[in-house]
Design an enzyme around this catalytic site. Sequence first.
Site, short mmCIF file in Angstrom:
data_model
loop_
_atom_site.label_atom_id
_atom_site.label_comp_id
_atom_site.label_asym_id
_atom_site.label_seq_id
_atom_site.Cartn_x
_atom_site.Cartn_y
_atom_site.Cartn_z
N CYS A 1 0.83 -1.22 0.00
CA CYS A 1 0.00 0.00 0.00
C CYS A 1 0.85 1.26 0.00
O CYS A 1 0.33 2.37 -0.09
CB CYS A 1 -0.95 0.00 1.20
SG CYS A 1 -1.96 -1.49 1.27
N SER B 1 -10.83 1.70 5.94
CA SER B 1 -10.97 2.48 4.71
C SER B 1 -11.58 1.61 3.63
O SER B 1 -11.34 0.40 3.60
CB SER B 1 -9.61 3.00 4.26
OG SER B 1 -8.72 1.91 4.07
N LYS C 1 -9.78 6.79 4.81
CA LYS C 1 -11.06 6.37 5.36
C LYS C 1 -12.26 6.82 4.52
O LYS C 1 -13.22 6.06 4.35
CB LYS C 1 -11.21 6.93 6.79
CG LYS C 1 -12.54 6.61 7.46
CD LYS C 1 -12.67 5.13 7.72
CE LYS C 1 -14.12 4.70 7.90
NZ LYS C 1 -14.82 4.55 6.62
N HIS D 1 -9.30 4.19 -0.62
CA HIS D 1 -7.93 3.65 -0.59
C HIS D 1 -7.69 2.68 -1.76
O HIS D 1 -7.68 1.47 -1.59
CB HIS D 1 -7.74 2.94 0.76
CG HIS D 1 -6.37 2.36 0.99
ND1 HIS D 1 -5.23 2.85 0.39
CD2 HIS D 1 -5.97 1.31 1.77
CE1 HIS D 1 -4.18 2.12 0.79
NE2 HIS D 1 -4.60 1.19 1.61
#
Lengths: 384, 384
Positions: free
Chosen positions: A83, A207, A328, A332
């Site tokens: 990520c 998220s 959030k 994402h």
Amino acid sequence: MREVAIIGIGQTPVEEHWDKSLRDLAGEAIFKALNDAGRKNIEGLYVGNMMSGMLSKQENLGALIADWVGFKGIEAAKVEAACGSGAAALRMGLMAVGSGLLDCVGVVGVEKMTDGLPNETTAALATASDADYEAAQGVSFVAINALVMRRYMYEYGWKHADFAPFSINAHANAVHNPNARLQEAITEKDYLIARMVADPINLLDASPTGDGAAAVVLVPTETIRNNKKPVIKIIGSGSATDSVAVHARHEPTWLFAAEKSALKAYSQAGLGPQDIDLFEVHDAFSIMSVLSLEACGYAARGQGPRLGLDGEITLHGRIPITTMGGLKARGHPVGATGIYQIVEVIQQLRGEAGENQIDGVKIGMAQNIGGSGSAIITHILKAT
Amino acid sequence: MREVAIIGIGQTPVEEHWDKSLRDLAGEAIFKALNDAGRKNIEGLYVGNMMSGMLSKQENLGALIADWVGFKGIEAAKVEAACGSGAAALRMGLMAVGSGLLDCVGVVGVEKMTDGLPNETTAALATASDADYEAAQGVSFVAINALVMRRYMYEYGWKHADFAPFSINAHANAVHNPNARLQEAITEKDYLIARMVADPINLLDASPTGDGAAAVVLVPTETIRNNKKPVIKIIGSGSATDSVAVHARHEPTWLFAAEKSALKAYSQAGLGPQDIDLFEVHDAFSIMSVLSLEACGYAARGQGPRLGLDGEITLHGRIPITTMGGLKARGHPVGATGIYQIVEVIQQLRGEAGENQIDGVKIGMAQNIGGSGSAIITHILKAT
């Protein structure tokens, strides 16, 4: 190294873009960034992406996107750090321009996560954890973060409700961000009654995934002449890692790599936490906001939730975070997130953040986290 | 940019390493390279890999391997450019050291391809092609290269047998390379009767997959003191791309990106093709050797096979290629291949190539090709 500045930004809304492919999304963000920069060409393109091979059966994204946007022949590659892929690609762009090898570079983060079945996305996300020692045991990526949050609550005596302000703040800021996936405010009651995902992480601690792309254009500061918009310089950049398996860390509730990467960035910038006007944290889960704030020097160990409870993280607080909705509520799309964060910091530093604009901000920080804290990249940007 | 040198090399044999995981293989190559360099630490690690997510359910390789080899905390990321991932990662290392950001960097290429079912590997390889416009039509990666070879034979009037010398030369050189997957010589008859894979590419036109890792250690040349082994400098580096879909190229039988990346590398080195003493080409398929030699200036357009027929590509020829077996016989663990090529050039430049040593070589070139010619990176190395 030459000083590097960002002169163009672009982003697509984070949504379920069922009508747009990876290259469509990336191209849209790149063209917006080039238009914003007033440039027609780039010499190199670095793509932040984590899961295109697994979910879209497409690797080789560097060449694919370079050709799609009309720059056939330029240097291009994909950079992956789970990520944290977006910021890792930005760091490659920084090195390409900073080293003097290239004079104008595009960096795009892109991810397409909603075309497959939910279990395919869950399996792809699990590749950010340790395949042999975590995922093979059946623990999902959310579950790993839930273990960290549970342990943190136990060690420092916090209740689940104490994390509510992080989610409430992110959602409040997303209301005015047209690119956010969830443009809706939530209340503390919403937070408390949200359905559980992996105890203690409920739906409003986590998220949402999404499809999206964000892009920036980098040039050496010394070559900029008569720029129409404020020039945003990269004054600090730090990248650090930790064990991928959380159980292999000495302290599972401390983000060692966040601290290390932030210290590198602070040191390069000659600044400390008190000098940062806003901070885009990687709030994939609310516990991550807390740990990131502690690791970067904004709260004592175990005291991160206090910043939320005291209102310090809002647009009018001491250290505003997730100012455009964060992971959030903006959403994402994992490999794109690190570039969304950079774009949002720049919106604030340029005074282009609309209803969410914080007055008088000059210096912003973004921290992108891969793999539950195993690959962390921190950037500090300054308006001139 | 600071000049960068390679002071350590390491490699594992290319085999079916069923008893070793991705991290085991990468670690083995890194430790060998560090030992060879006489160093104990690195500040950054870049991993060239294409298919770990698809075949080993493991992304986030940068952090995973950095931790595994005992350098928890250092900067790390994975770089992907299909089968060109290894050299793309080397280029990132070059920029990291060249820019002045880091002073000692490891670059490892690693791939593990033999654990899954053959159709899984074929599907993973197809992600190097255009998922929407090539793979979706059912064409495999070998088949795409077969279309290129067929067209080339038609345009320039070559017979299949004319490509035999490339395979024979690679296999002959692999006999004395203990790290090669296929340490066996072949005859022209073997080549002619080999079973067909995708007409006109037969089994002896195609490189075998495999598991393996190769690594190098980079430092600024200016910091080297009393090195025990010859210092090998990176004097040229060029990266370029082309359309991923072969049918979208103006000339499917010309490697535009190979020409462009080689010209960049030649220009940076202040050299031309006549100055190169050996050339590690990316002979994933025999047609690729031919196209690479033409694009880099060793033969006129359409005349590449002549170099094989005239014996120019052997260890005693005008431009020796695949001197340790090439992809064809050393094996092609895709994301690792670009680093194997660099390691082999350095073995030659140091005089460590054993039975395959070419006398008096000072300057070597390696060209790593991703996605049937869509992502190509060329490096020129010089012994001092």
